[in-house]
Design a protein around this motif. Structure first.
Motif, PDB file in Angstrom:
ATOM      1  N   THR A  38     -17.210  -9.928   4.307  1.00  7.98           N
ATOM      2  CA  THR A  38     -16.981  -8.791   3.416  1.00  7.98           C
ATOM      3  C   THR A  38     -16.640  -9.271   2.008  1.00  7.98           C
ATOM      4  N   MET A  39     -15.792 -10.303   1.920  1.00  9.83           N
ATOM      5  CA  MET A  39     -15.427 -10.838   0.604  1.00  9.83           C
ATOM      6  C   MET A  39     -16.662 -11.283  -0.165  1.00  9.83           C
ATOM      7  N   MET A  40     -17.476 -12.100   0.438  1.00  8.85           N
ATOM      8  CA  MET A  40     -18.641 -12.655  -0.257  1.00  8.85           C
ATOM      9  C   MET A  40     -19.700 -11.590  -0.531  1.00  8.85           C
ATOM     10  N   GLN A  41     -19.902 -10.695   0.407  1.00 11.48           N
ATOM     11  CA  GLN A  41     -20.933  -9.677   0.216  1.00 11.48           C
ATOM     12  C   GLN A  41     -20.602  -8.759  -0.956  1.00 11.48           C
ATOM     13  N   TYR A  42     -19.360  -8.277  -1.003  1.00  6.92           N
ATOM     14  CA  TYR A  42     -19.000  -7.329  -2.062  1.00  6.92           C
ATOM     15  C   TYR A  42     -18.935  -8.012  -3.424  1.00  6.92           C
ATOM     16  N   LEU A  43     -18.445  -9.253  -3.458  1.00  2.00           N
ATOM     17  CA  LEU A  43     -18.364  -9.948  -4.742  1.00  2.00           C
ATOM     18  C   LEU A  43     -19.760 -10.269  -5.274  1.00  2.00           C
ATOM     19  N   LEU A  60     -15.780   0.117  -7.651  1.00  2.42           N
ATOM     20  CA  LEU A  60     -15.317   0.333  -6.284  1.00  2.42           C
ATOM     21  C   LEU A  60     -15.639  -0.883  -5.422  1.00  2.42           C
ATOM     22  N   ILE A  61     -16.875  -1.349  -5.490  1.00  5.47           N
ATOM     23  CA  ILE A  61     -17.288  -2.512  -4.705  1.00  5.47           C
ATOM     24  C   ILE A  61     -16.486  -3.739  -5.107  1.00  5.47           C
ATOM     25  N   GLN A  62     -16.289  -3.915  -6.402  1.00  7.56           N
ATOM     26  CA  GLN A  62     -15.558  -5.083  -6.890  1.00  7.56           C
ATOM     27  C   GLN A  62     -14.087  -5.043  -6.476  1.00  7.56           C
ATOM     28  N   GLY A  63     -13.471  -3.868  -6.539  1.00  8.59           N
ATOM     29  CA  GLY A  63     -12.073  -3.735  -6.139  1.00  8.59           C
ATOM     30  C   GLY A  63     -11.871  -4.041  -4.668  1.00  8.59           C
ATOM     31  N   ILE A  64     -12.772  -3.529  -3.827  1.00  4.25           N
ATOM     32  CA  ILE A  64     -12.667  -3.813  -2.396  1.00  4.25           C
ATOM     33  C   ILE A  64     -12.930  -5.288  -2.138  1.00  4.25           C
ATOM     34  N   GLY A  65     -13.917  -5.854  -2.845  1.00  4.69           N
ATOM     35  CA  GLY A  65     -14.198  -7.276  -2.683  1.00  4.69           C
ATOM     36  C   GLY A  65     -13.024  -8.150  -3.068  1.00  4.69           C
ATOM     37  N   THR A  66     -12.313  -7.760  -4.122  1.00  4.37           N
ATOM     38  CA  THR A  66     -11.138  -8.519  -4.538  1.00  4.37           C
ATOM     39  C   THR A  66     -10.036  -8.426  -3.488  1.00  4.37           C
ATOM     40  N   TYR A 237      -6.862   0.043  -3.916  1.00  3.16           N
ATOM     41  CA  TYR A 237      -6.285  -0.586  -5.091  1.00  3.16           C
ATOM     42  C   TYR A 237      -7.389  -1.034  -6.046  1.00  3.16           C
ATOM     43  N   THR A 238      -7.049  -1.139  -7.334  1.00  7.86           N
ATOM     44  CA  THR A 238      -8.050  -1.538  -8.317  1.00  7.86           C
ATOM     45  C   THR A 238      -8.078  -3.046  -8.539  1.00  7.86           C
ATOM     46  N   PHE A 239      -6.923  -3.719  -8.388  1.00  3.11           N
ATOM     47  CA  PHE A 239      -6.802  -5.145  -8.698  1.00  3.11           C
ATOM     48  C   PHE A 239      -7.338  -5.433 -10.099  1.00  3.11           C
ATOM     49  N   ASP A 240      -7.078  -4.517 -11.019  1.00  3.63           N
ATOM     50  CA  ASP A 240      -7.623  -4.575 -12.376  1.00  3.63           C
ATOM     51  C   ASP A 240      -6.470  -4.671 -13.366  1.00  3.63           C
ATOM     52  N   LEU A 241      -6.228  -5.861 -13.909  1.00  2.00           N
ATOM     53  CA  LEU A 241      -5.107  -6.056 -14.827  1.00  2.00           C
ATOM     54  C   LEU A 241      -5.271  -5.282 -16.120  1.00  2.00           C
ATOM     55  N   ALA A 242      -6.510  -5.053 -16.542  1.00  2.00           N
ATOM     56  CA  ALA A 242      -6.764  -4.401 -17.828  1.00  2.00           C
ATOM     57  C   ALA A 242      -6.928  -2.890 -17.702  1.00  2.00           C
ATOM     58  N   THR A 243      -6.751  -2.344 -16.501  1.00  3.78           N
ATOM     59  CA  THR A 243      -6.869  -0.902 -16.228  1.00  3.78           C
ATOM     60  C   THR A 243      -8.180  -0.325 -16.747  1.00  3.78           C
ATOM     61  N   GLN A 244      -9.276  -1.014 -16.479  1.00  2.00           N
ATOM     62  CA  GLN A 244     -10.597  -0.550 -16.898  1.00  2.00           C
ATOM     63  C   GLN A 244     -11.444  -0.057 -15.732  1.00  2.00           C
ATOM     64  N   GLU A 267      -3.188   2.976  -7.794  1.00  2.00           N
ATOM     65  CA  GLU A 267      -2.334   1.792  -7.801  1.00  2.00           C
ATOM     66  C   GLU A 267      -3.155   0.556  -8.127  1.00  2.00           C
ATOM     67  N   GLN A 268      -2.545  -0.333  -8.899  1.00  2.00           N
ATOM     68  CA  GLN A 268      -3.223  -1.570  -9.265  1.00  2.00           C
ATOM     69  C   GLN A 268      -3.318  -2.519  -8.066  1.00  2.00           C
ATOM     70  N   ALA A 269      -2.214  -2.708  -7.347  1.00  2.10           N
ATOM     71  CA  ALA A 269      -2.175  -3.622  -6.209  1.00  2.10           C
ATOM     72  C   ALA A 269      -0.912  -3.349  -5.412  1.00  2.10           C
ATOM     73  N   PRO A 270      -0.902  -3.697  -4.121  1.00  3.57           N
ATOM     74  CA  PRO A 270       0.335  -3.557  -3.345  1.00  3.57           C
ATOM     75  C   PRO A 270       1.356  -4.598  -3.771  1.00  3.57           C
ATOM     76  N   VAL A 271       2.620  -4.367  -3.436  1.00  2.00           N
ATOM     77  CA  VAL A 271       3.684  -5.297  -3.806  1.00  2.00           C
ATOM     78  C   VAL A 271       3.525  -6.629  -3.087  1.00  2.00           C
ATOM     79  N   GLY A 272       3.148  -6.592  -1.814  1.00  3.20           N
ATOM     80  CA  GLY A 272       3.007  -7.817  -1.044  1.00  3.20           C
ATOM     81  C   GLY A 272       4.337  -8.336  -0.537  1.00  3.20           C
ATOM     82  N   VAL A 273       4.295  -9.456   0.163  1.00  2.00           N
ATOM     83  CA  VAL A 273       5.484 -10.096   0.712  1.00  2.00           C
ATOM     84  C   VAL A 273       5.455 -11.573   0.328  1.00  2.00           C
TER      85      VAL A 273
END
Length: 318
Positions: A38-43, A60-66, A237-244, A267-273
């Motif tokens: 999934t990582m490689m396909q979406y990226l 959308l595809i890029q965010g899920i791939g990230t 999540y967007t995983f987009d630092l520049a909010t674009q 949301e940009q990203a989850p908080v994580g652990v």
């Protein structure tokens, strides 16, 4: 451009090592429908995307791939923890490597009868880029037709098949370490199902009662229900630092899973652990640090702890 935060996207529960469960999880990592796929396909789809007018679909595809990069990290770390040591072997890390443990057990005895022996011979009790029977991951798995509708259909099939397999792996083991990660991926796969299904809805598809695939009773998997109650199956999540990112133009409205939930992409990203490095495994001679190397590592660490100037700029939250 990608940034790495030294946190895991989800917590991994503690339990006994379980090499058989680790090998089953290899299918979810390096199998045809695993997280590496999934990582490689979406990226690759995002990198090769054409058509500025369709930017929300690319985002959308890029965010899920990230996010899938973090899933590779999560499931790989889980496999390592399931292999980290030998269950019921009571030897200490300071013991001679050939000293028997409780009941006369030796450190790597279970490698001959449990799971994948390459986890011990090749991987030093770590994850490998292979499936559950040892086949190497292949770039030929990646599907990138360049046709938006075909790619979205294929991505939905990929998420659904991956989710189906993870539901099966959940039923194979009671190990808490394995189940904590499997449950999270089951829920996030549904969120990604919803994302690709919603994208196809905007292109005219009517899912009616088809989703989610497979249909599962959340009450049956208590770890899954806990995450569903948090709404993680209807969030992206967007995983987009520049909010674009414009993925929110697609990931919105009622969920295609027909469960009454509303899709959210705010949301940009989850908080994580916190991400914790496992201790040395002396029986694997890994990493095998002698005093001279330890001094070098400490000197390097002192340099790296120096203040680093932020070159990207401040992060703007949504």
């Amino acid at each position: 451009m990608y940034f790495h935060v030294q946190s895991l996207i989800h917590d991994i529960a503690q339990d006994e090592p379980d090499p058989a469960a680790a090998n089953a999880l290899q299918e979810g990592l390096g199998g045809q429908f695993g997280e590496m796929r999934t990582m490689m396909q979406y990226l690759f789809q995002a990198m090769n995307f054409r058509g500025p007018a369709a930017k929300p679909y690319r985002d959308l595809i890029q965010g899920i791939g990230t996010e899938e990069i973090s899933h590779v990290e999560l499931i790989g770390t889980t496999i390592s923890r399931l292999l980290d040591g030998s269950p019921r072997y009571q030897g200490k890390v300071t013991d001679p490597v050939d000293k028997p443990g409780a009941g006369g057990a030796i450190p790597l005895e279970l490698a001959l009868s449990k799971g994948n022996i390459h986890h011990y011979l090749v991987g030093a009790q770590g994850a490998l880029p292979v499936d559950a029977v040892g086949n190497p991951w292949s770039g030929s798995y990646v599907y990138n037709s360049g046709n938006l509708v075909l790619d979205l259909l294929y991505n939905l099939m990929l998420e659904s098949t991956g989710r189906l397999q993870k539901c099966r792996i959940y039923e194979m083991t009671e190990n808490k370490t394995a189940r904590s990660t499997i449950s999270y991926l089951i829920v996030r796969d549904q969120a990604h199902e919803n994302g690709y299904a919603k994208a196809l809805e905007t292109l005219g598809v009517n899912w009616k009662t088809l989703l989610p695939i497979p249909k599962t009773n959340a009450e049956k998997f208590p770890e899954v229900k806990k995450l569903l109650d948090l709404g993680l199956h209807s969030k992206q999540y967007t995983f987009d630092l520049a909010t674009q990112s414009e993925a929110g133009k697609i990931y919105q409205g009622l969920s295609p899973s027909n469960d009454g939930s509303t899709l959210l992409a705010d949301e940009q990203a989850p908080v994580g652990v916190p991400s914790v490095i496992a201790p040395e495994r002396l029986e694997e001679f890994s990493p095998g640090l002698d005093p001279e190397l330890m001094e070098l590592i400490q000197a390097t660490a002192d340099l790296e702890m120096a203040e680093v100037d932020a070159s990207y700029g401040p992060v703007t939250g949504k």
